[in-house]
Write a protein that holds these residues in place. Structure first.
Motif, PDB file in Angstrom:
ATOM      1  N   VAL A 168       0.802  -1.121   0.031  1.00  0.00           N
ATOM      2  CA  VAL A 168       0.191  -0.313   0.034  1.00  0.00           C
ATOM      3  C   VAL A 168       0.970   1.175   0.172  1.00  0.00           C
ATOM      4  O   VAL A 168       1.678   1.662   0.920  1.00  0.00           O
ATOM      5  N   GLN A 169       0.884   2.065  -1.073  1.00  0.00           N
ATOM      6  CA  GLN A 169       1.598   3.228  -1.009  1.00  0.00           C
ATOM      7  C   GLN A 169       0.904   4.416  -0.871  1.00  0.00           C
ATOM      8  O   GLN A 169       1.774   5.546  -0.060  1.00  0.00           O
ATOM      9  N   SER A 170      -0.365   4.636  -0.673  1.00  0.00           N
ATOM     10  CA  SER A 170      -0.937   5.732  -0.378  1.00  0.00           C
ATOM     11  C   SER A 170      -2.507   5.091   0.044  1.00  0.00           C
ATOM     12  O   SER A 170      -3.105   3.905  -0.502  1.00  0.00           O
ATOM     13  N   VAL A 171      -3.225   5.973   1.102  1.00  0.00           N
ATOM     14  CA  VAL A 171      -4.643   5.542   1.534  1.00  0.00           C
ATOM     15  C   VAL A 171      -5.235   6.658   1.694  1.00  0.00           C
ATOM     16  O   VAL A 171      -4.875   7.857   2.308  1.00  0.00           O
ATOM     17  N   ASP A 172      -6.531   6.632   1.246  1.00  0.00           N
ATOM     18  CA  ASP A 172      -7.519   7.586   1.573  1.00  0.00           C
ATOM     19  C   ASP A 172      -8.658   6.963   1.551  1.00  0.00           C
ATOM     20  O   ASP A 172      -8.946   5.794   1.122  1.00  0.00           O
ATOM     21  N   LYS A 173      -9.721   7.664   2.287  1.00  0.00           N
ATOM     22  CA  LYS A 173     -11.219   7.157   2.366  1.00  0.00           C
ATOM     23  C   LYS A 173     -12.258   7.959   1.409  1.00  0.00           C
ATOM     24  O   LYS A 173     -12.025   9.360   1.368  1.00  0.00           O
ATOM     25  N   ASP A 174     -13.149   7.357   0.955  1.00  0.00           N
ATOM     26  CA  ASP A 174     -13.990   8.039   0.026  1.00  0.00           C
ATOM     27  C   ASP A 174     -14.796   8.904   1.115  1.00  0.00           C
ATOM     28  O   ASP A 174     -14.902   8.607   2.098  1.00  0.00           O
ATOM     29  N   THR A 175     -15.603   9.837   0.509  1.00  0.00           N
ATOM     30  CA  THR A 175     -16.214  10.826   1.224  1.00  0.00           C
ATOM     31  C   THR A 175     -17.475   9.995   2.182  1.00  0.00           C
ATOM     32  O   THR A 175     -17.686  10.436   3.233  1.00  0.00           O
ATOM     33  N   MET A 176     -18.183   9.016   1.782  1.00  0.00           N
ATOM     34  CA  MET A 176     -19.105   8.317   2.461  1.00  0.00           C
ATOM     35  C   MET A 176     -18.520   7.375   3.281  1.00  0.00           C
ATOM     36  O   MET A 176     -19.265   6.854   4.135  1.00  0.00           O
ATOM     37  N   GLY A 177     -17.311   7.113   3.330  1.00  0.00           N
ATOM     38  CA  GLY A 177     -16.802   5.951   4.114  1.00  0.00           C
ATOM     39  C   GLY A 177     -17.098   4.725   3.701  1.00  0.00           C
ATOM     40  O   GLY A 177     -17.068   3.747   4.795  1.00  0.00           O
ATOM     41  N   THR A 178     -17.457   4.461   2.548  1.00  0.00           N
ATOM     42  CA  THR A 178     -17.531   3.163   1.987  1.00  0.00           C
ATOM     43  C   THR A 178     -16.383   2.273   1.557  1.00  0.00           C
ATOM     44  O   THR A 178     -16.486   0.941   1.931  1.00  0.00           O
ATOM     45  N   TYR A 179     -15.229   2.951   1.158  1.00  0.00           N
ATOM     46  CA  TYR A 179     -13.917   2.088   0.825  1.00  0.00           C
ATOM     47  C   TYR A 179     -12.766   2.915   0.921  1.00  0.00           C
ATOM     48  O   TYR A 179     -12.882   4.005   0.954  1.00  0.00           O
ATOM     49  N   TRP A 180     -11.824   2.109   1.291  1.00  0.00           N
ATOM     50  CA  TRP A 180     -10.556   2.882   1.521  1.00  0.00           C
ATOM     51  C   TRP A 180      -9.773   2.902   0.052  1.00  0.00           C
ATOM     52  O   TRP A 180     -10.071   1.780  -0.756  1.00  0.00           O
ATOM     53  N   LEU A 181      -9.327   4.056  -0.597  1.00  0.00           N
ATOM     54  CA  LEU A 181      -8.884   4.074  -1.759  1.00  0.00           C
ATOM     55  C   LEU A 181      -7.302   4.254  -1.591  1.00  0.00           C
ATOM     56  O   LEU A 181      -6.931   4.959  -1.165  1.00  0.00           O
TER      57      LEU A 181
END
Length: 125
Positions: free
Chosen positions: A106-119
């Protein structure tokens, strides 16, 4: 039931029926080493492995623009409801099925606005 939980339930049901992109995977972290007073590793620690559902996809334009991007990086979408705890860049995602099966750092992690998935931006480990 929350919207992210409802989406995860639907996505998992479709994927389990062979109609969706999410596959069984594991988020894995190395153990936290135990050090002695002199700074030597006494024990490597206990590795952590947590099941989750992951979709492997093409990187986003933002990922392409990010520092450290490489041509073979991928986008990894991890359904939050399928992973106990948070995800960080210390993790490796072990995708167990599909054409992109294998281990991805995993090089970078972000969460979508709704909190549905880790991008995440991933790279073959």
């Amino acid at each position: 039931m929350t919207i992210p939980a409802a989406f995860a339930k639907i996505a998992v049901a479709f994927s389990n029926a062979g109609l969706g992109p999410y596959v069984d995977s594991f988020a894995e972290w190395p153990g936290v080493p135990v050090m002695d007073d002199g700074g030597s590793i006494v024990s490597p620690g206990t590795p952590v492995s947590r099941p989750c559902k992951v979709q492997v996809d093409r990187v986003t334009e933002a990922m392409r623009q990010a520092e450290g991007y490489r041509d073979k990086d991928v986008s990894l979408l991890v359904l939050c409801e399928t992973l106990e705890g948070d995800l960080d860049t210390d993790a490796t995602l072990n995708v167990t099925a599909g054409p992109n099966a294998g281990r991805w750092s995993v090089q970078s992690v972000d969460k979508d606005t709704m909190g549905t998935y880790w991008l995440c931006r991933g790279r073959r480990a």
